[in-house]
Motif scaffolding. Structure first.
Motif, PDB file in Angstrom:
ATOM      1  N   GLY A 198       0.820  -1.198   0.000  1.00  0.00           N
ATOM      2  CA  GLY A 198       0.000   0.000   0.000  1.00  0.00           C
ATOM      3  C   GLY A 198       0.855   1.250   0.000  1.00  0.00           C
ATOM      4  O   GLY A 198       2.035   1.222  -0.372  1.00  0.00           O
ATOM      5  N   ASN A 199       0.265   2.353   0.443  1.00  0.00           N
ATOM      6  CA  ASN A 199       0.931   3.651   0.453  1.00  0.00           C
ATOM      7  C   ASN A 199       2.129   3.663   1.403  1.00  0.00           C
ATOM      8  O   ASN A 199       2.051   3.185   2.531  1.00  0.00           O
ATOM      9  N   TYR A 200       3.232   4.239   0.942  1.00  0.00           N
ATOM     10  CA  TYR A 200       4.482   4.251   1.711  1.00  0.00           C
ATOM     11  C   TYR A 200       4.283   4.912   3.079  1.00  0.00           C
ATOM     12  O   TYR A 200       4.691   4.357   4.111  1.00  0.00           O
ATOM     13  N   ASP A 201       3.655   6.081   3.095  1.00  0.00           N
ATOM     14  CA  ASP A 201       3.466   6.804   4.353  1.00  0.00           C
ATOM     15  C   ASP A 201       2.510   6.071   5.291  1.00  0.00           C
ATOM     16  O   ASP A 201       2.674   6.107   6.517  1.00  0.00           O
ATOM     17  N   GLN A 202       1.525   5.405   4.718  1.00  0.00           N
ATOM     18  CA  GLN A 202       0.595   4.639   5.545  1.00  0.00           C
ATOM     19  C   GLN A 202       1.315   3.496   6.244  1.00  0.00           C
ATOM     20  O   GLN A 202       1.049   3.177   7.406  1.00  0.00           O
ATOM     21  N   GLY A 203       2.235   2.883   5.543  1.00  0.00           N
ATOM     22  CA  GLY A 203       3.029   1.812   6.148  1.00  0.00           C
ATOM     23  C   GLY A 203       3.873   2.314   7.302  1.00  0.00           C
ATOM     24  O   GLY A 203       4.037   1.622   8.311  1.00  0.00           O
ATOM     25  N   ILE A 204       4.367   3.524   7.166  1.00  0.00           N
ATOM     26  CA  ILE A 204       5.150   4.111   8.260  1.00  0.00           C
ATOM     27  C   ILE A 204       4.260   4.379   9.467  1.00  0.00           C
ATOM     28  O   ILE A 204       4.614   4.050  10.608  1.00  0.00           O
ATOM     29  N   SER A 205       3.079   4.962   9.227  1.00  0.00           N
ATOM     30  CA  SER A 205       2.179   5.310  10.333  1.00  0.00           C
ATOM     31  C   SER A 205       1.610   4.083  11.024  1.00  0.00           C
ATOM     32  O   SER A 205       1.192   4.156  12.190  1.00  0.00           O
ATOM     33  N   THR A 206       1.594   2.941  10.338  1.00  0.00           N
ATOM     34  CA  THR A 206       1.083   1.702  10.944  1.00  0.00           C
ATOM     35  C   THR A 206       2.216   0.793  11.416  1.00  0.00           C
ATOM     36  O   THR A 206       2.043  -0.396  11.607  1.00  0.00           O
ATOM     37  N   MET A 207       3.407   1.370  11.573  1.00  0.00           N
ATOM     38  CA  MET A 207       4.570   0.756  12.240  1.00  0.00           C
ATOM     39  C   MET A 207       5.303  -0.317  11.432  1.00  0.00           C
ATOM     40  O   MET A 207       6.130  -1.040  11.979  1.00  0.00           O
ATOM     41  N   TRP A 208       5.054  -0.395  10.137  1.00  0.00           N
ATOM     42  CA  TRP A 208       5.788  -1.366   9.327  1.00  0.00           C
ATOM     43  C   TRP A 208       7.272  -0.981   9.225  1.00  0.00           C
ATOM     44  O   TRP A 208       8.136  -1.852   9.250  1.00  0.00           O
ATOM     45  N   LYS A 209       7.532   0.294   9.117  1.00  0.00           N
ATOM     46  CA  LYS A 209       8.930   0.723   9.048  1.00  0.00           C
ATOM     47  C   LYS A 209       9.628   0.472  10.383  1.00  0.00           C
ATOM     48  O   LYS A 209      10.774   0.003  10.414  1.00  0.00           O
ATOM     49  N   LYS A 210       8.956   0.762  11.466  1.00  0.00           N
ATOM     50  CA  LYS A 210       9.528   0.538  12.787  1.00  0.00           C
ATOM     51  C   LYS A 210       9.850  -0.934  12.997  1.00  0.00           C
ATOM     52  O   LYS A 210      10.881  -1.291  13.585  1.00  0.00           O
ATOM     53  N   GLY A 211       8.971  -1.806  12.505  1.00  0.00           N
ATOM     54  CA  GLY A 211       9.199  -3.244  12.630  1.00  0.00           C
ATOM     55  C   GLY A 211      10.471  -3.704  11.955  1.00  0.00           C
ATOM     56  O   GLY A 211      11.085  -4.690  12.372  1.00  0.00           O
ATOM     57  N   ALA A 212      10.867  -2.993  10.907  1.00  0.00           N
ATOM     58  CA  ALA A 212      12.100  -3.353  10.206  1.00  0.00           C
ATOM     59  C   ALA A 212      13.329  -2.739  10.860  1.00  0.00           C
ATOM     60  O   ALA A 212      14.335  -3.420  11.083  1.00  0.00           O
ATOM     61  N   THR A 213      13.247  -1.447  11.169  1.00  0.00           N
ATOM     62  CA  THR A 213      14.435  -0.739  11.669  1.00  0.00           C
ATOM     63  C   THR A 213      14.893  -1.240  13.031  1.00  0.00           C
ATOM     64  O   THR A 213      16.065  -1.105  13.371  1.00  0.00           O
TER      65      THR A 213
END
Length: 391
Positions: A198-213
């Motif tokens: 989905g949308n890149y920013d939406q993934g960030i706001s739903t913690m997908w980026k945090k899960g990776a970093t």
């Protein structure tokens, strides 16, 4: 080609950064005071690249599954050329989980291990094609935790161990906190890579980026519903013809030999259902060092240990070899091995031309991001003693 490179770029990123670290351990841990005899007696452990694919199979994920089916061979073909600073080439193992599907047990958190770590590329393809989608609850933290607990990740510090989790619901759902799962992964030296559909920013706001970093992994966002577009080349038809000839060099043996040979043909057919170019990519994988079938193919088995020929019972052989002497069987196996090597070499030669053709025609397409990523990855990897080649 953007959507093809998204998952592949992610896999390539973690593979290079992670494997180069592992390679470095061996390359730099060279004590000049160690006696030559001691070094000779201490054989280095075989190195592995272990990838766990955690795929959301809820209602909206048909596109994701189709991309995974097609991109499996892209990933394998890149890993074929991986080489450590010690010149060792790691083996590839892939595991597969599905989650977020109402057909799965609620007691297990709507999670199922589809396949444990395997280097059987036909089996991996078969399991991917067996996946179906249905509505359900998507618990990212729990599926990560489950894969960490159930799979045999090994204890070799030089192995590259990584998880790819893909989905489109908040990363925070479920009773098990994704942060605890990430901590557990980091303790086991396992990198978690997240792919938000989905949308890149939406993934960030739903913690997908945090899960990776949290584990040093990479976060990516893809349009999972975008149709896979492949570039056809003048070499495709010839490679597909050679693939059929390649299949004829396999000599099934043992109780599961015939079924495994049928599975080989079935996965060719599955690839053809997607697109002709996928058949080509699979053929390239089959001509690589990573496509080994010693458990059911007499050519690969004899290549590992020729004694297997003398140990086989007549009933374990295919009809064309039953009643033959051991020397006759060895001669037949040698003939098929020679044929296979010639066909595989020809496929690799044609694929080199195919890749050059694709690279030339990709210049007309939007792909700067992917090209920039690959350049950055190679630059970082080279600093850590990691190389790759086309030999």
């Amino acid at each position: 080609m953007k959507h093809i490179n998204y998952l592949l770029g992610t896999a390539f990123l973690l593979f290079m950064t992670g494997t180069s670290y592992g390679c470095n351990l061996k390359a730099q841990n060279n004590d000049k005071t160690t006696l030559v005899t001691q070094y000779a007696e201490t054989k280095p452990k075989e190195q592995y690249v272990k990838i766990a694919l955690l795929l959301d199979t809820s209602n909206s994920m048909d596109g994701l599954i189709n991309q995974a089916k097609a991109q499996l061979w892209d990933i394998v073909n890149e890993f074929t050329h991986a080489k450590c600073g010690t010149n060792a080439r790691p083996s590839l193992q892939i595991a597969l989980y599905e989650y977020g599907n109402d057909n799965l047990s609620s007691r297990e958190g709507y999670i199922r291990q589809v396949l444990g770590f395997s280097n059987d590329l036909d089996e991996i393809s078969e399991k991917l094609f067996s996946l179906t989608t249905n509505g359900g609850e998507e618990y990212c933290g729990q599926v990560i935790h489950t894969s960490l607990k159930q799979l045999d990740w090994g204890k070799n510090a030089d192995d590259l161990k990584m998880i790819f989790i893909a989905g489109n619901e908040p990363f925070t759902q479920g009773k098990l906190d994704y942060r605890d799962a990430a901590t557990n992964a980091k303790e086991k030296d396992i990198i978690v890579n997240t792919i938000f559909c989905g949308n890149y920013d939406q993934g960030i706001s739903t913690m997908w980026k945090k899960g990776a970093t949290l584990t040093g992994g990479e976060y990516m966002a893809i349009d999972h519903n975008r149709q896979v577009v492949h570039i056809n080349t003048p070499y495709d038809d010839i490679i597909i013809q050679l693939n059929s000839k390649l299949n004829n060099t396999y000599i099934s043996y043992g109780s599961s030999g015939r079924q495994k040979k049928e599975l080989q043909s079935m996965q060719d057919a599955n690839a053809a259902e997607l697109e002709e170019a996928v058949v080509v990519k699979r053929a390239v994988s089959k001509s690589s060092r990573l496509y080994k079938n010693a458990t059911w193919d007499l050519v690969d088995a004899a290549d590992e240990d020729e004694a297997v020929i003398s140990e086989l019972k007549d009933r374990d052989l295919p009809k064309e070899l039953q009643g033959k002497s051991e020397n006759e069987i060895k001669a037949y196996v040698k003939q098929k091995k020679t044929e296979r090597e010639e066909i595989q070499k020809r496929i690799q030669e044609l694929n080199a031309k195919r890749e050059a053709y694709i690279a030339e025609h990709q210049k007309e397409e939007a792909g700067e991001l992917e090209n920039a990523m690959l350049s950055a990855i190679k630059a970082q990897a080279s600093k850590k003693n990691y190389t790759w080649d086309k030999k």
